[in-house]
Write an enzyme that holds these catalytic residues in place. Sequence first.
Site, PDB file in Angstrom:
ATOM      1  N   PHE A 141       0.834  -1.206   0.000  1.00 16.54           N
ATOM      2  CA  PHE A 141       0.000   0.000   0.000  1.00 16.54           C
ATOM      3  C   PHE A 141       0.873   1.262   0.000  1.00 16.54           C
ATOM      4  O   PHE A 141       0.852   2.053  -0.966  1.00 16.54           O
ATOM      5  CB  PHE A 141      -0.926  -0.075   1.229  1.00 16.54           C
TER       6      PHE A 141
ATOM      7  N   PHE B  49       4.006 -10.880  -0.273  1.00 12.63           N
ATOM      8  CA  PHE B  49       3.195 -11.522   0.779  1.00 12.63           C
ATOM      9  C   PHE B  49       1.881 -10.759   0.944  1.00 12.63           C
ATOM     10  O   PHE B  49       0.794 -11.331   0.818  1.00 12.63           O
ATOM     11  CB  PHE B  49       3.981 -11.585   2.099  1.00 12.63           C
TER      12      PHE B  49
ATOM     13  N   GLY C 230       1.705  -7.492  -0.555  1.00 10.31           N
ATOM     14  CA  GLY C 230       1.674  -6.570  -1.688  1.00 10.31           C
ATOM     15  C   GLY C 230       1.223  -7.304  -2.937  1.00 10.31           C
ATOM     16  O   GLY C 230       1.116  -8.530  -2.955  1.00 10.31           O
TER      17      GLY C 230
ATOM     18  N   ASP D 129      12.924 -11.796  -0.855  1.00 13.09           N
ATOM     19  CA  ASP D 129      12.525 -11.714   0.548  1.00 13.09           C
ATOM     20  C   ASP D 129      13.652 -11.045   1.336  1.00 13.09           C
ATOM     21  O   ASP D 129      14.802 -11.506   1.277  1.00 13.09           O
ATOM     22  CB  ASP D 129      12.274 -13.148   1.061  1.00 13.09           C
TER      23      ASP D 129
ATOM     24  N   ARG E  93      27.641  -1.156   3.035  1.00 19.38           N
ATOM     25  CA  ARG E  93      28.572  -1.532   1.959  1.00 19.38           C
ATOM     26  C   ARG E  93      28.631  -0.465   0.876  1.00 19.38           C
ATOM     27  O   ARG E  93      29.707  -0.087   0.424  1.00 19.38           O
ATOM     28  CB  ARG E  93      28.157  -2.885   1.352  1.00 19.38           C
TER      29      ARG E  93
ATOM     30  N   TYR F  45       5.038  -7.851  15.826  1.00 25.89           N
ATOM     31  CA  TYR F  45       5.152  -6.614  15.037  1.00 25.89           C
ATOM     32  C   TYR F  45       5.832  -5.525  15.870  1.00 25.89           C
ATOM     33  O   TYR F  45       6.841  -4.947  15.454  1.00 25.89           O
ATOM     34  CB  TYR F  45       3.754  -6.178  14.614  1.00 25.89           C
TER      35      TYR F  45
HETATM   36  P1  NAD Z   1       1.562  -3.555   3.224  1.00 23.79           P
HETATM   37  O1  NAD Z   1       1.332  -4.860   3.864  1.00 23.79           O
HETATM   38  O2  NAD Z   1       0.586  -3.068   2.195  1.00 23.79           O
HETATM   39  O3  NAD Z   1       3.008  -3.490   2.560  1.00 23.79           O
HETATM   40  C1  NAD Z   1       4.106  -4.219   3.022  1.00 23.79           C
HETATM   41  C2  NAD Z   1       4.868  -4.738   1.803  1.00 23.79           C
HETATM   42  O4  NAD Z   1       6.027  -5.466   2.265  1.00 23.79           O
HETATM   43  C3  NAD Z   1       4.035  -5.709   0.964  1.00 23.79           C
HETATM   44  O5  NAD Z   1       4.177  -5.397  -0.400  1.00 23.79           O
HETATM   45  C4  NAD Z   1       4.650  -7.070   1.291  1.00 23.79           C
HETATM   46  O6  NAD Z   1       4.477  -8.020   0.264  1.00 23.79           O
HETATM   47  C5  NAD Z   1       6.093  -6.696   1.552  1.00 23.79           C
HETATM   48  N1  NAD Z   1       6.794  -7.658   2.410  1.00 23.79           N
HETATM   49  C6  NAD Z   1       6.369  -8.192   3.580  1.00 23.79           C
HETATM   50  N2  NAD Z   1       7.301  -9.030   4.076  1.00 23.79           N
HETATM   51  C7  NAD Z   1       8.344  -9.014   3.204  1.00 23.79           C
HETATM   52  C8  NAD Z   1       9.593  -9.683   3.145  1.00 23.79           C
HETATM   53  N3  NAD Z   1       9.974 -10.540   4.109  1.00 23.79           N
HETATM   54  N4  NAD Z   1      10.416  -9.432   2.084  1.00 23.79           N
HETATM   55  C9  NAD Z   1      10.047  -8.577   1.096  1.00 23.79           C
HETATM   56  N5  NAD Z   1       8.869  -7.932   1.096  1.00 23.79           N
HETATM   57  C10 NAD Z   1       8.029  -8.150   2.136  1.00 23.79           C
HETATM   58  O7  NAD Z   1       1.686  -2.492   4.412  1.00 23.79           O
HETATM   59  P2  NAD Z   1       1.801  -0.903   4.366  1.00 23.79           P
HETATM   60  O8  NAD Z   1       0.633  -0.344   5.063  1.00 23.79           O
HETATM   61  O9  NAD Z   1       2.117  -0.451   2.995  1.00 23.79           O
HETATM   62  O10 NAD Z   1       3.068  -0.691   5.315  1.00 23.79           O
HETATM   63  C11 NAD Z   1       4.363  -0.476   4.786  1.00 23.79           C
HETATM   64  C12 NAD Z   1       5.350  -0.252   5.922  1.00 23.79           C
HETATM   65  O11 NAD Z   1       4.946   0.881   6.700  1.00 23.79           O
HETATM   66  C13 NAD Z   1       5.447  -1.427   6.880  1.00 23.79           C
HETATM   67  O12 NAD Z   1       6.793  -1.581   7.273  1.00 23.79           O
HETATM   68  C14 NAD Z   1       4.624  -0.984   8.055  1.00 23.79           C
HETATM   69  O13 NAD Z   1       5.059  -1.570   9.247  1.00 23.79           O
HETATM   70  C15 NAD Z   1       4.830   0.509   8.056  1.00 23.79           C
HETATM   71  N6  NAD Z   1       3.710   1.217   8.706  1.00 23.79           N
HETATM   72  C16 NAD Z   1       2.496   1.300   8.090  1.00 23.79           C
HETATM   73  C17 NAD Z   1       1.449   1.940   8.731  1.00 23.79           C
HETATM   74  C18 NAD Z   1       0.091   2.086   8.092  1.00 23.79           C
HETATM   75  O14 NAD Z   1      -0.825   2.615   8.736  1.00 23.79           O
HETATM   76  N7  NAD Z   1      -0.122   1.703   6.869  1.00 23.79           N
HETATM   77  C19 NAD Z   1       1.638   2.489  10.010  1.00 23.79           C
HETATM   78  C20 NAD Z   1       2.893   2.348  10.618  1.00 23.79           C
HETATM   79  C21 NAD Z   1       3.926   1.727   9.938  1.00 23.79           C
END
Ligand code: NAD
Length: 311
Positions: free
Chosen positions: A12, A35, A37, A57, A105, A144
Amino acid sequence: MKCILVTGGAGFLGSHLCEHLLNDGHEVICLDNFFTGTKKNIIHLMDRPYFEVIRHDVINPIYLEVDEIYNLACPASPIQYQFNGIKTVKTSVMGSINMLGLAKRVKAKILQASTSEVYGDPQVHPQPEEYWGNVNPIGERACYDEGKRCAETLFMSYHKQNDVKIKIARIFNTYGKRMGLNDGRVVSNIVLQAIRGEDITIYGDGSQTRSFMYVDDLVEALILLMGTDDSVTGPVNIGNPNEITILELAKLIVDLTGSTSKFVFKKLPNDDPAKRNPDISLAKEVLNGWQPKVSLEMGLIETIQYFKNLQ
Ligand code: NAD
Ligand code: UDP
């Protein structure tokens, strides 16, 4: 033109960030394991010559040459990060180690997407960056919250020990277009329920509060934070201080959709924070007066339209 790596770029927030960075004239590498996304989030970027996608990953090392790294890879919705809690910890901890190693690096600047969840169920309100938080280390949200806390520790350690240039954004609840349809978060849940005329699920009595920021405001702040000078290293809250109860949010969504749905009250999940509101004084100071511009009403209208188009 910089070469910028966005981990979690198909998610997102990551998809909006990739788009914004490309529009700013940079070369963008989107790294994702898909996962939570999806390619649908970035399909409109696929024919841009300076956009590249790598299925990978972050718990595994990767060797790339980049100037900046935005580390967003991690599921963010409670049902998704609790699906495999061990993997969630690995993603935050091993993912951060790998990305920090890469940054070290190639001497890249690296920004961590941290979270308001580091404050847990806060006893200080609103939450300033100095507050250490109130997190249950063995609770349902721990994979988390503690993963993200450890990631912050790693970022600060790589900075102190290895001079890696780091930024830490403590992001508060963000919503908007491209939120996962079934990600279980409150805005997507209630908007969909309202559009479909289904019962609206309120967990607990709905008196818990959150402060919701529209995705465009967040992306602007992340890019500004990455651009700050080297004196800015510690965590910076990025959020919209406009606090609202979940029940008020649900009523607003019902009004904006003209829905006939009724409210049903469900059990409040364990350790669900009672309140959350960012103190954004530091962000305003270090990000050239940045503050959220999109009102909750305007942001919800955009989000509702997005979800309607998907039906
Ligand atoms: P999301 O789940 O839509 O996006 C996370 C993305 O990371 C996905 O595309 C997923 O496939 C990818 N991903 C997960 N595990 C992975 C791995 N091991 N290797 C590679 N890719 C991996 O969530 P989001 O809302 O877009 O959040 C993005 C980041 O922002 C996250 O780190 C989240 O903790 C942080 N965040 C989001 C919010 C919110 O309100 N949306 C608030 C605080 C922090
Ligand atoms: N929530 C709710 N109904 C839903 C989904 C969530 O009442 O259908 C509540 C949830 O219990 C929490 C708040 O809304 O108090 C925000 O939940 P979300 O999962 O979006 O984010 P987080 O709890 O991580 O801030």
